[in-house]
Write a protein that holds these residues in place. Structure first.
Motif, PDB file in Angstrom:
ATOM      1  N   LYS A  30       5.171   4.175  -1.218  1.00  0.00           N
ATOM      2  CA  LYS A  30       5.694   3.651  -2.493  1.00  0.00           C
ATOM      3  C   LYS A  30       4.858   2.476  -3.006  1.00  0.00           C
ATOM      4  CE  LYS A  30      10.550   5.081  -2.006  1.00  0.00           C
ATOM      5  NZ  LYS A  30      10.343   6.168  -1.077  1.00  0.00           N
ATOM      6  N   ARG A  66       2.976   0.763  -5.605  1.00  0.00           N
ATOM      7  CA  ARG A  66       2.948   0.853  -7.072  1.00  0.00           C
ATOM      8  C   ARG A  66       1.669   0.249  -7.654  1.00  0.00           C
ATOM      9  NH1 ARG A  66       6.103   4.469  -7.345  1.00  0.00           N
ATOM     10  NH2 ARG A  66       8.256   4.244  -6.727  1.00  0.00           N
ATOM     11  N   ARG A  99       1.880   7.412  -2.159  1.00  0.00           N
ATOM     12  CA  ARG A  99       3.198   7.876  -2.622  1.00  0.00           C
ATOM     13  C   ARG A  99       4.245   7.674  -1.530  1.00  0.00           C
ATOM     14  NH1 ARG A  99       4.031  14.002  -4.625  1.00  0.00           N
ATOM     15  NH2 ARG A  99       3.683  14.394  -2.421  1.00  0.00           N
ATOM     16  N   LEU A 101       1.460  14.087  -9.662  1.00  0.00           N
ATOM     17  CA  LEU A 101       0.876  12.834  -9.152  1.00  0.00           C
ATOM     18  C   LEU A 101       0.289  11.997 -10.293  1.00  0.00           C
ATOM     19  CD1 LEU A 101      -0.754  14.382  -5.992  1.00  0.00           C
ATOM     20  CD2 LEU A 101       0.928  12.539  -5.965  1.00  0.00           C
ATOM     21  N   ASP A 145       1.389   9.700 -12.007  1.00  0.00           N
ATOM     22  CA  ASP A 145       1.647   8.254 -11.924  1.00  0.00           C
ATOM     23  C   ASP A 145       0.485   7.512 -11.271  1.00  0.00           C
ATOM     24  OD1 ASP A 145       4.063   8.616 -12.987  1.00  0.00           O
ATOM     25  OD2 ASP A 145       5.236   8.227 -11.160  1.00  0.00           O
ATOM     26  N   PHE A 146      -0.305   8.235 -10.497  1.00  0.00           N
ATOM     27  CA  PHE A 146      -1.427   7.606  -9.798  1.00  0.00           C
ATOM     28  C   PHE A 146      -2.744   7.757 -10.571  1.00  0.00           C
ATOM     29  CE2 PHE A 146       1.752   8.363  -6.586  1.00  0.00           C
ATOM     30  CZ  PHE A 146       1.752   7.157  -5.877  1.00  0.00           C
TER      31      PHE A 146
END
Ligand code: SF4
Length: 367
Positions: free
Chosen positions: A158, A160, A155, A291, A293-294
């Motif tokens: 960054k 992705r 994170r 979190l 997104d992960f």
């Protein structure tokens, strides 16, 4: 070797064995919940040496063994995506799911790589930005902080193209699951010393009070294990269900507060499935919503695979202390480390692999 030999010295172990045997009046059933302890008990011949006076059961303490087949299936689904590189520990690649193992997926063309830590997977993501790196992380509270650190770094950087498929599990809820089984026979527990270095062990007081069984925090070397078993037997003989720490050189009541903060920051405690045991209340750790997104399942739209039975594998009976691995009809014939049918025969911490590799008399190791 310093810090190892002094815990394995033959004379010390023989004296400890004699002391332990002297104090026993009945064949108590004591469970370890740690694959490392299981392997040490077998490798050093301690189980064999005590079998006539003590029944040792090997509980659900191997993280690879308790990862459900449906989670392996999700990992295989992810690995088969052309844009994904699936990275995990070596043992995880060999564990069969319902749709095969990750190694089989690799043989069929999927990109599956072995890593030694989640940070290796993170470095892979930094080096190969055109690929999506999914780290498949399993383990108890000991490995959860490293995965937490990796996702926090991802994170911060960054990144992705880094995400996680995690199945982190918690030891104490598994002990609750075992002791609440209607046919439970376990009368005392060795608590895994290395997990206690992270979590501490003060929380076991409630467990001891609630279930009236002794719990002894124990290390991994043979003399640690004999000290833990001796103390557990002493408490059982005195009918004193209490908490003790026989691993004072590493375990403290409060544990590693920094690692606990990392775990709290990244995961929420949740009810999750364990292989063979089904859903265990508070049995695991899931990524917190901030979190998500992960979360690899979310990122790639993977719908969690349905659970189903483990077929002929009797791993749950082994982990519940109902049978020993050699009692499984498949042991050593259709199920071997080269051709495993169940996870406990695959993993370097699995009870079936330990029996297959090490079951031998104490004297052969300590002449
Ligand atoms: Fe499962 Fe193989 Fe162990 Fe039997 S010997 S319980 S099939 S892992």
């Amino acid at each position: 070797m310093k810090f190892v030999d002094e815990y394995r010295h033959s004379t010390l172990l023989k004296n400890q064995l004699a002391e332990l045997r002297r104090g026993i009046t009945q064949r108590w059933v004591i469970m370890d919940v740690c694959g490392g302890q299981t392997h040490s008990l077998l490798r050093h011949g301690l189980e064999e040496a005590l079998d006539d006076v003590l029944e040792l059961a090997h509980g659900p303490g191997c993280p690879v063994c308790v990862t459900p087949a449906e989670v392996i299936d999700d990992a295989v689904k992810l690995a088969k995506r052309p844009d994904v590189v699936l990275a995990s520990f070596g043992d995880m690649l060999r564990v069969p799911g319902h749709t095969g193992s990750l190694l089989q997926a690799r043989a069929a063309g999927a990109e599956v790589r072995t890593v030694y830590s989640p940070v290796d997977a993170l470095q892979l993501a930094a080096k190969e930005p055109h690929k999506q790196i999914v780290f498949f992380g399993v383990g108890f509270e000991t490995t959860a902080p490293a995965t937490a650190l990796a996702v926090l770094q991802a994170r911060q950087l960054k990144l992705r193209n880094f995400s996680l498929l995690v199945h982190h599990v918690r030891v104490e809820p598994a002990m609750r699951a075992v002791i609440q089984l209607p046919d439970n026979r376990v009368q005392g527990f060795l608590a895994a010393g290395h997990v206690c270095t992270v979590t501490g062990f003060a929380h076991y007081r409630k467990f001891v009070d609630e279930f009236q069984v002794p719990v002894v925090v124990t290390g991994f070397e043979p003399s640690d294990l004999l000290a833990g078993l001796t103390e557990c037997v002493r408490l059982l003989e005195l009918r004193k269900p209490q908490l003790r720490n026989q691993y004072e050189r590493a375990a403290r009541p409060e544990g590693n507060v920094h690692a606990q903060h990392l775990i709290d920051e990244v995961y929420a405690v949740a009810t999750i499935p364990w292989r063979g045991f089904g859903e265990i209340p508070d049995g695991g750790l899931v990524l917190r919503s901030q979190l998500s997104d992960f979360d690899a399942r979310r990122r790639f739209g993977i719908i969690a695979s349905p659970s189903s039975s483990d077929g002929e594998c009797r791993s749950v009976d082994v982990m519940a202390g109902r049978i020993k691995p050699p009692d499984c009809p498949l042991f050593g014939n259709r199920c071997t480390p080269d051709m495993p049918v169940g996870a406990p025969m695959v993993s370097s911490e699995g009870a079936c692999a330990a029996y297959f590799s090490y079951a031998r008399p104490f004297e052969r190791n300590h002449e």
